[in-house]
Write a protein that holds these residues in place. Structure first.
Motif, short mmCIF file in Angstrom:
data_model
loop_
_atom_site.label_atom_id
_atom_site.label_comp_id
_atom_site.label_asym_id
_atom_site.label_seq_id
_atom_site.Cartn_x
_atom_site.Cartn_y
_atom_site.Cartn_z
N ALA A 199 38.94 58.75 -20.14
CA ALA A 199 39.70 59.32 -21.25
C ALA A 199 40.63 58.27 -21.85
O ALA A 199 40.82 58.21 -23.06
CB ALA A 199 40.50 60.53 -20.79
N MET A 200 41.20 57.43 -21.00
CA MET A 200 42.08 56.38 -21.48
C MET A 200 41.32 55.42 -22.38
O MET A 200 41.84 54.98 -23.40
CB MET A 200 42.69 55.63 -20.29
N SER A 201 40.09 55.12 -22.03
CA SER A 201 39.29 54.22 -22.86
C SER A 201 39.09 54.82 -24.25
O SER A 201 39.19 54.12 -25.25
CB SER A 201 37.93 53.95 -22.21
N ASP A 202 38.79 56.11 -24.32
CA ASP A 202 38.64 56.78 -25.61
C ASP A 202 39.94 56.72 -26.40
O ASP A 202 39.94 56.49 -27.61
CB ASP A 202 38.21 58.24 -25.43
N GLN A 203 41.04 56.92 -25.72
CA GLN A 203 42.35 56.87 -26.38
C GLN A 203 42.64 55.47 -26.90
O GLN A 203 43.13 55.31 -28.01
CB GLN A 203 43.45 57.31 -25.42
N VAL A 204 42.32 54.46 -26.12
CA VAL A 204 42.56 53.08 -26.54
C VAL A 204 41.70 52.75 -27.76
O VAL A 204 42.19 52.13 -28.72
CB VAL A 204 42.27 52.10 -25.37
N ILE A 205 40.45 53.16 -27.75
CA ILE A 205 39.56 52.91 -28.88
C ILE A 205 40.08 53.62 -30.13
O ILE A 205 40.13 53.03 -31.22
CB ILE A 205 38.12 53.35 -28.55
N ALA A 206 40.48 54.87 -30.00
CA ALA A 206 40.99 55.63 -31.14
C ALA A 206 42.28 55.01 -31.67
O ALA A 206 42.48 54.92 -32.89
CB ALA A 206 41.21 57.09 -30.75
N THR A 207 43.15 54.57 -30.77
CA THR A 207 44.40 53.94 -31.19
C THR A 207 44.13 52.65 -31.95
O THR A 207 44.74 52.38 -32.99
CB THR A 207 45.31 53.67 -29.98
N HIS B 159 42.09 57.33 -42.42
CA HIS B 159 43.31 57.34 -41.62
C HIS B 159 43.69 58.77 -41.23
O HIS B 159 44.04 59.05 -40.09
CB HIS B 159 44.46 56.69 -42.39
N GLU B 160 43.59 59.69 -42.19
CA GLU B 160 43.92 61.08 -41.90
C GLU B 160 42.99 61.68 -40.86
O GLU B 160 43.43 62.39 -39.95
CB GLU B 160 43.88 61.90 -43.19
N LYS B 161 41.71 61.40 -40.97
CA LYS B 161 40.74 61.93 -40.00
C LYS B 161 41.02 61.39 -38.60
O LYS B 161 40.98 62.15 -37.62
CB LYS B 161 39.31 61.58 -40.43
N ILE B 162 41.27 60.11 -38.50
CA ILE B 162 41.57 59.51 -37.19
C ILE B 162 42.86 60.10 -36.63
O ILE B 162 42.93 60.46 -35.44
CB ILE B 162 41.67 57.98 -37.30
N SER B 163 43.89 60.20 -37.47
CA SER B 163 45.17 60.76 -37.03
C SER B 163 45.00 62.20 -36.53
O SER B 163 45.51 62.56 -35.46
CB SER B 163 46.19 60.75 -38.17
N ASN B 164 44.30 63.01 -37.31
CA ASN B 164 44.08 64.41 -36.91
C ASN B 164 43.32 64.51 -35.60
O ASN B 164 43.62 65.34 -34.75
CB ASN B 164 43.35 65.17 -38.02
N TYR B 165 42.32 63.65 -35.43
CA TYR B 165 41.55 63.63 -34.18
C TYR B 165 42.46 63.30 -33.01
O TYR B 165 42.44 63.97 -31.97
CB TYR B 165 40.41 62.61 -34.29
N MET B 166 43.28 62.26 -33.18
CA MET B 166 44.17 61.86 -32.10
C MET B 166 45.22 62.93 -31.80
O MET B 166 45.55 63.16 -30.64
CB MET B 166 44.83 60.52 -32.43
N SER C 22 44.80 66.14 -32.22
CA SER C 22 44.10 67.24 -31.55
C SER C 22 43.85 66.94 -30.07
O SER C 22 43.77 67.85 -29.25
CB SER C 22 42.77 67.55 -32.25
N LYS C 23 43.75 65.66 -29.72
CA LYS C 23 43.53 65.25 -28.33
C LYS C 23 44.84 65.05 -27.58
O LYS C 23 44.84 64.83 -26.37
CB LYS C 23 42.73 63.94 -28.29
N GLY C 24 45.97 65.12 -28.30
CA GLY C 24 47.27 64.89 -27.66
C GLY C 24 47.59 63.42 -27.47
O GLY C 24 48.46 63.06 -26.68
N TRP C 25 46.90 62.55 -28.20
CA TRP C 25 47.08 61.11 -28.06
C TRP C 25 48.05 60.54 -29.09
O TRP C 25 48.39 59.36 -29.02
CB TRP C 25 45.75 60.39 -28.21
N TYR C 26 48.45 61.34 -30.04
CA TYR C 26 49.30 60.84 -31.14
C TYR C 26 50.23 61.95 -31.56
O TYR C 26 49.80 63.06 -31.85
CB TYR C 26 48.40 60.40 -32.30
N HIS C 27 51.53 61.65 -31.57
CA HIS C 27 52.55 62.62 -31.95
C HIS C 27 53.31 62.07 -33.16
O HIS C 27 54.46 61.65 -33.05
CB HIS C 27 53.50 62.88 -30.78
N ALA C 28 52.63 62.06 -34.28
CA ALA C 28 53.17 61.45 -35.50
C ALA C 28 54.46 62.11 -35.97
O ALA C 28 55.27 61.46 -36.63
CB ALA C 28 52.13 61.49 -36.61
N TYR C 29 54.65 63.37 -35.65
CA TYR C 29 55.78 64.11 -36.19
C TYR C 29 56.87 64.37 -35.15
O TYR C 29 57.81 65.10 -35.43
CB TYR C 29 55.30 65.42 -36.81
N ASN C 30 56.70 63.79 -33.96
CA ASN C 30 57.69 63.98 -32.91
C ASN C 30 57.90 62.64 -32.20
O ASN C 30 57.17 62.29 -31.28
CB ASN C 30 57.24 65.05 -31.92
#
Length: 99
Positions: free
Chosen positions: A13-21, A61-68, A70-78
């Motif tokens: 899962a970390m690998s997927d998160q690193v790739i998405a980031t 950018h929006e699609k990637i952000s929304n995906y992240m 949804s996975k809990g990998w990105y908290h753009a608003y917090n």
């Protein structure tokens, strides 16, 4: 990384998160570069083309952000949650064996 080792260490899962980031960082860079290029365009045709590419980069950018998100990998608003996640990721990375 070997899939057995990934599953054993929980790094799959970390690998997927690193790739998405990494993809998100690249998308942000693309948006920034297209925005700058639009302001430097020499002709209306080039400006139109670059603007279209900028809009596509923003959509990506929006699609990637929304995906992240949804996975809990990105908290753009917090910011506090994002900092906690970053610290957790740093801790995980520090525990990885070195080659």
């Amino acid at each position: 990384m070997n899939s057995i080792i990934e599953n054993f260490t929980g790094m799959n899962a970390m690998s997927d998160q690193v790739i998405a980031t990494d993809l998100l960082i690249s998308a942000k860079s693309g948006v920034r570069n297209y925005a700058m290029a639009v302001t430097e365009a020499g002709t209306p045709e080039i400006k139109h083309t670059l603007t279209r590419h900028l809009e596509e980069a923003l959509d990506m950018h929006e699609k990637i952000s929304n995906y992240m998100v949804s996975k809990g990998w990105y908290h753009a608003y917090n910011t506090k949650e994002q900092i906690q996640l970053n610290l957790q990721n740093i801790s995980t990375a520090m525990k990885l064996p070195t080659l």
